[in-house]
Design an enzyme around this catalytic site. Structure first.
Site, mmCIF file in Angstrom:
data_model
loop_
_atom_site.group_PDB
_atom_site.id
_atom_site.type_symbol
_atom_site.label_atom_id
_atom_site.label_comp_id
_atom_site.label_asym_id
_atom_site.label_seq_id
_atom_site.Cartn_x
_atom_site.Cartn_y
_atom_site.Cartn_z
ATOM 1 N N LYS A 154 -23.904 -12.030 -17.504
ATOM 2 C CA LYS A 154 -23.849 -13.285 -16.765
ATOM 3 C C LYS A 154 -24.724 -14.390 -17.359
ATOM 4 C CE LYS A 154 -22.830 -14.099 -12.052
ATOM 5 N NZ LYS A 154 -22.706 -13.803 -10.687
ATOM 6 N N GLY B 290 -20.327 -9.893 -5.992
ATOM 7 C CA GLY B 290 -19.102 -9.711 -5.226
ATOM 8 C C GLY B 290 -19.145 -10.387 -3.875
ATOM 9 N N GLU C 183 -28.247 -22.075 -5.881
ATOM 10 C CA GLU C 183 -27.082 -22.622 -6.572
ATOM 11 C C GLU C 183 -26.378 -23.595 -5.647
ATOM 12 O OE1 GLU C 183 -25.069 -19.605 -9.372
ATOM 13 O OE2 GLU C 183 -23.575 -20.077 -7.865
ATOM 14 N N HIS D 237 -10.385 -21.798 -7.155
ATOM 15 C CA HIS D 237 -10.565 -20.981 -8.352
ATOM 16 C C HIS D 237 -9.414 -21.323 -9.295
ATOM 17 C CE1 HIS D 237 -11.250 -16.933 -10.443
ATOM 18 N NE2 HIS D 237 -10.174 -17.441 -10.991
ATOM 19 N N LYS E 207 -7.170 -11.640 -5.951
ATOM 20 C CA LYS E 207 -6.120 -12.647 -5.970
ATOM 21 C C LYS E 207 -4.853 -12.086 -5.329
ATOM 22 C CE LYS E 207 -8.248 -14.353 -10.131
ATOM 23 N NZ LYS E 207 -8.300 -14.169 -11.593
ATOM 24 N N GLU F 264 -12.689 -18.723 -16.372
ATOM 25 C CA GLU F 264 -12.568 -19.004 -14.947
ATOM 26 C C GLU F 264 -13.513 -20.129 -14.541
ATOM 27 O OE1 GLU F 264 -11.198 -14.698 -13.173
ATOM 28 O OE2 GLU F 264 -13.258 -15.312 -12.804
ATOM 29 N N ASN G 184 -13.104 -13.790 -18.966
ATOM 30 C CA ASN G 184 -12.552 -12.442 -19.012
ATOM 31 C C ASN G 184 -11.949 -12.208 -20.390
ATOM 32 O OD1 ASN G 184 -13.185 -11.948 -16.291
ATOM 33 N ND2 ASN G 184 -11.349 -13.043 -15.666
ATOM 34 N N ARG H 37 -9.824 -10.211 -21.812
ATOM 35 C CA ARG H 37 -8.674 -9.297 -21.789
ATOM 36 C C ARG H 37 -7.454 -10.058 -21.303
ATOM 37 N NH1 ARG H 37 -8.499 -9.413 -16.315
ATOM 38 N NH2 ARG H 37 -10.494 -9.382 -15.273
ATOM 39 N N ARG I 153 1.321 -10.649 -5.709
ATOM 40 C CA ARG I 153 0.986 -9.246 -5.933
ATOM 41 C C ARG I 153 1.448 -8.460 -4.714
ATOM 42 N NH1 ARG I 153 -4.927 -9.041 -8.867
ATOM 43 N NH2 ARG I 153 -4.695 -10.942 -10.103
#
Lengths: 81, 450
Positions: B115, B163, B199, B207, B235, B273, B289, B291, B337
């Site tokens: 991170k 998370g 923050e 997003h 998502k 992202e 990400n 991948r 999904r």
């Protein structure tokens, strides 16, 4: 004294510990209350807590850590009291 | 590349096998004892059993998978998403066995997986990050100063959390003064560390992510995806492009994503992202990400480019097959999904045998699934049954097409989210494209999902 067999509510993978680095939730001889968490069942990446269900002492642990488990399979036996 | 081992299961393993076959590359499927009859195993040229059902003993077992690849004479490994796809150690083991890893270098995976280092890399590339303390705060005075700098409302976050857990939102200095000791105590109790950082909190955040591609020399983007329709940070619906995103923001965001790919010498498919603040019109880097993503098909639909094929050719050493100026966007695409979960019981997983399965068809409809009639949905892996993707020349037409396809779905044997998704397509906020990351959960909590 009566014995209570804790069964798995779901199919999945059984875990005796909250994470690989941590000690098990309970061991043979652990004193438990009805709402004591005794293990986790992972079903489709969601984790369900399994509770002792009765007050007593853990007599025997049947389910293996990270083993495959089905609904109704024996997880452990608690000696009530 | 002559023979590819696909180190995954389900729909993404099927997706990769299809791309490899179209390139004339041989395929090896790996499978656990729970997946003997799975579609990805049937579609591959060769197959190898790698262990018992628990993923930790099969799909996450690096040594067994690399050994299988070597034994069967594969010369490349595709990790898919999830499982080992973002484990730098796996990429290293694949390379050490003199095989090609389909993805960026282990070094890049490690950088983006950390991170703090990823945030520094983003800042070095001139990519905006969320204003905040960028590390734990010591004492109230420092917390107040950082909050003032970031701008209220701010979130007090547990450094050891994640998370979405261990977060408190405060509106002003008085609330922060009151909340700081409580947040510390809670963090200590929940995560074993009382360290917290500050923050800026973005209300109604969206997003939005950008698909990038690199070959180590050339770096391009393939537009953005709207991924704000989420439940428990998963998502549920994704779109290409993001509805109502101002053109200047889109340009700045895609340029920022390409800049980050460039500073890391990126090779392969990646996703940057961002958190988008619609009130301020600002965006901030969340993570990259390294991948292929679950939702890559919506990008394929609007660009007409096969991202998995491109992964394979780039990994083989070929340069990117297109330049930025070749990338054109047409129409609008939406993916849902479809999960084996029961929306009436808190989305409880619903494993079991699929006795019948009718999936939608018709023009511009794509279904990616690892299942069919007779398939077993095992309790050991995720609940994704299928991705349904539609394209149309406009967003309203795409929404109408998605509603129509969901009406055609008929699955028996397991409970699915088809009816739930169908109801979402009727919601005004979705139809008008004005939703954010907490919209869906609020809607469900309000009882409207039934």
């Amino acid at each position: 004294m009566s014995e209570h067999v804790v069964q798995s509510p779901l199919p999945g993978i059984f875990y005796t510990k909250p994470s690989p680095e941590q000690p098990p939730f309970v061991e043979v001889g652990s004193v438990v209350a009805a709402d004591t968490v005794v293990g986790l069942v992972e079903v489709m990446k969601q984790f369900a807590e399994v509770k002792a269900g009765v007050n007593g002492t853990v007599k025997e642990i049947h389910a293996e850590n990270e083993g495959v488990i089905g609904p109704g399979d024996r997880i452990l036996t608690v000696e009530e009291g | 590349m002559r023979k590819l081992l696909v180190a995954n299961r389900g729909e993404i393993a099927v997706r990769v096998i299809r791309a490899a076959r179209e390139l004339g590359i041989g395929t090896v499927a790996v499978y656990s004892e729970a997946d003997q009859d799975a579609l990805h195993v049937k579609l591959a040229d060769e197959r190898v059993l790698i262990g018992p059902p628990a993923a930790s003993r099969s799909y996450l077992n690096m040594d067994v998978i690399v050994t299988a690849a070597v034994d069967l004479g594969a010369d490349a490994v595709h990790p898919g998403y999830g499982f080992l796809s973002e484990r730098a150690e796996f990429a290293e083991k694949v390379a050490a066995a003199r095989l090609t890893f389909v993805g960026p270098s282990a070094e890049t995976i490690r950088l983006m997986g950390d991170k703090a280092r990823a945030r520094s890399a983003a800042e070095a590339a001139g990519v905006p990050t969320v204003p905040g303390s960028n590390g734990p705060v010591d004492g109230l005075a420092e917390a107040l100063a950082e909050a003032e700098q970031a701008g209220y409302p701010v979130a007090v976050k547990a450094a050891a959390g994640g998370g979405g857990r261990g977060i408190r939102v405060v509106a002003d200095a008085a609330e922060l003064t009151e909340a700081l000791p409580v947040a510390r105590a809670e963090a200590q109790a929940a995560f074993g560390s009382g360290l917290v950082y500050i923050e800026r909190f973005v209300p109604n955040a969206r997003h939005i992510e950008v698909q990038v591609f690199g070959d180590g020399q050339n770096f391009v983007h393939l537009g953005e995806r709207e991924c704000s329709m989420q439940r428990r940070r998963q998502k549920v619906i994704e779109e290409a492009g993001a509805p109502g995103l101002p053109e200047d923001v889109r340009t700045a965001m895609t340029e920022a994503a390409v800049a980050l790919a460039k500073v890391s010498g990126y090779s392969g498919a990646g996703t940057v992202e961002f958190l988008y603040d619609p009130a301020r019109g600002e965006f901030y880097f969340i993570e990259m990400n390294t991948r292929i993503q679950v939702e890559h098909p919506v990008t394929e639909m609007v660009t007409g480019r096969d991202l998995v094929r491109e992964q394979l050719t780039v990994a083989s050493g070929a340069p990117l097959s297109f330049a930025q100026s070749d990338v054109e966007f047409r129409g609008h695409a939406i993916e849902v999904r479809l999960n084996a979960e029961n929306p009436d019981f808190g989305f409880m997983p619903s494993p079991g045998a699929i006795t019948s399965m009718r999936m939608p068809g018709g023009p511009f409809v794509r279904v990616d699934s690892g299942f069919g009639p007779g398939s077993e949905v095992s309790p050991f892996y995720d609940s994704l049954l299928a991705k349904i993707v539609v394209w149309a020349d406009s967003r309203p037409a795409a929404v109408a097409r998605m509603a129509r396809t969901l009406d055609e779905v008929e699955i028996e044997g397991v409970v699915t989210t088809a009816g739930f998704l169908r109801r979402v397509t009727d919601v005004a906020e979705f139809r008008e494209g004005r939703y954010h990351t907490t919209f869906l959960e609020d809607w469900i909590a309000g009882g409207a999902g039934k």
